[in-house]
Design a protein around this motif. Structure first.
Motif, short mmCIF file in Angstrom:
data_model
loop_
_atom_site.label_atom_id
_atom_site.label_comp_id
_atom_site.label_asym_id
_atom_site.label_seq_id
_atom_site.Cartn_x
_atom_site.Cartn_y
_atom_site.Cartn_z
N ALA A 126 -28.37 -29.59 5.98
CA ALA A 126 -28.00 -30.98 5.69
C ALA A 126 -29.17 -31.76 5.10
O ALA A 126 -29.00 -32.51 4.13
N TRP A 178 -29.94 -30.87 1.55
CA TRP A 178 -28.92 -31.45 0.68
C TRP A 178 -29.20 -32.93 0.43
O TRP A 178 -29.17 -33.41 -0.70
N ARG A 205 -28.16 -28.70 -3.58
CA ARG A 205 -26.72 -28.58 -3.34
C ARG A 205 -26.40 -27.27 -2.63
O ARG A 205 -26.73 -26.20 -3.14
N ARG A 236 -21.04 -22.79 -1.06
CA ARG A 236 -19.83 -22.93 -0.24
C ARG A 236 -20.02 -22.35 1.15
O ARG A 236 -19.54 -22.91 2.14
N GLN A 246 -22.77 -22.19 2.85
CA GLN A 246 -23.59 -23.10 3.64
C GLN A 246 -22.78 -24.31 4.11
O GLN A 246 -22.95 -24.77 5.23
N VAL A 247 -21.90 -24.83 3.24
CA VAL A 247 -21.04 -25.95 3.65
C VAL A 247 -20.12 -25.53 4.78
O VAL A 247 -19.93 -26.25 5.77
N LEU A 280 -20.11 -27.15 8.52
CA LEU A 280 -18.90 -27.74 9.11
C LEU A 280 -18.52 -27.04 10.41
O LEU A 280 -18.09 -27.68 11.37
#
Length: 306
Positions: A121, A124, A130, A133, A135-136, A140
């Motif tokens: 986070a 980012w 950025r 996917r 990592q996102v 989450l």
């Protein structure tokens, strides 16, 4: 509490030996959490943090002196000395020990070790890196676990100090995450081991000042043989000796492998707290544990691919 330079290649036999030492390090770090919880029943948190880094600094200075390697930090290494000493050591440990007087060991160790999530986070938000996917998804998943533990199903927010304990642990994890990012970007002049005692000394001085200001003189400590054993384990063993292991052997394996090793610390800390301190793990906590660990493992794996 590793702060190692980038890994170097090594002979397979030396790598295998390093993995044994690093396994010992993870065990010691894990058991240091219930040991700290026990010591906090006799020593105020800021004084305990002061004793921890003060004794560890003395041991590391002595260790380096025997090897003929005590040197002042170079100017180019001062930023990493400051960030590690003030953020990772002083802030993370000081806030973490205060929080442990408000919550049990199992919750403390897992919240503190959510650092891989906050590293993604922060990279980012601060560096505009950025995330992929994967990592996102990892972030989450981990945040879902954090939300679960912060829900009324698991946390009694009406309990005294509940907000303080959780808040301090989150700030501590964020502080450590910032140092992790700094370590990746820093151009090392000296080795992490030669800088470690200076970082610990830098953490000790303000911690002692804060302890004196907020907790007074430590004349009310109930000294015993057991307490001395705990302090020796927390400081010279689980801090200075483990830092030597991390610095000497962590660079002989990949950064990904080192990250996987450190993921074992919260598991051992939680298991040790159940066995030693009789902490009870609720079904909600176990679900949270699964989500947070899944997020941390996924975040670590995603970083390896980038």
């Amino acid at each position: 509490m590793s702060c190692a330079a980038p890994a170097a290649t090594s002979h397979p036999c030396r790598t295998g030996n390093s993995r044994l030492w690093l396994s010992l390090m993870v065990l010691l770090w894990g058991f240091s959490w219930p040991a700290t919880q026990m010591a906090l029943t006799a020593v105020p948190p800021l004084w305990l943090a002061t004793f921890r880094f003060g004794s560890a600094a003395v041991c590391l200075f002595a260790f380096l002196a025997l090897r003929g390697g005590v040197t002042l930090p170079k100017r180019g290494d001062m930023p990493i000395v400051l960030s590690t000493g003030l953020l990772q050591m002083m802030t993370f440990t000081g806030l973490g020990m205060i929080a442990m007087t408000r919550t049990d060991t199992s919750h403390s160790v897992l919240l503190a070790y959510t650092t891989p999530l906050w590293t993604v986070a922060l990279a980012w938000l601060v560096f505009r890196a950025r995330p992929a996917r994967a990592q996102v998804a990892a972030l989450l998943t981990g945040l879902a676990g954090v939300a679960l533990i912060c829900s009324p199903l698991e946390t009694d927010w009406s309990a005294p100090g509940a907000f303080m304990g959780a808040g301090f642990l989150m700030i501590a994890a964020l502080a450590w995450s910032a140092v992790i990012l700094h370590v990746r970007l820093h151009r090392w002049i000296s080795t992490p081991l030669t800088l470690a005692p200076w970082q610990m000394l830098l953490a000790t001085v303000p911690l002692a000042g804060l302890a004196l200001a907020f907790e007074g003189l430590p004349h009310g400590i109930r000294w015993s043989v057991h307490l001395v054993e705990l302090l020796v384990f927390i400081g010279p063993v689980a801090t200075s000796a483990c830092f030597v292991i991390s610095a000497e052997h962590g660079r002989r394996i990949s950064t990904f492998a080192m990250s996987n090793f450190t993921l074992g610390v919260p598991l051992i800390g939680i298991a040790a707290s159940v066995v030693i301190l009789s902490n009870r793990l609720s079904p909600v906590f176990l679900a949270w544990l699964a989500l947070v660990l899944a997020g941390m493992v996924a975040a670590t794996s995603a970083q390896r691919k980038n």
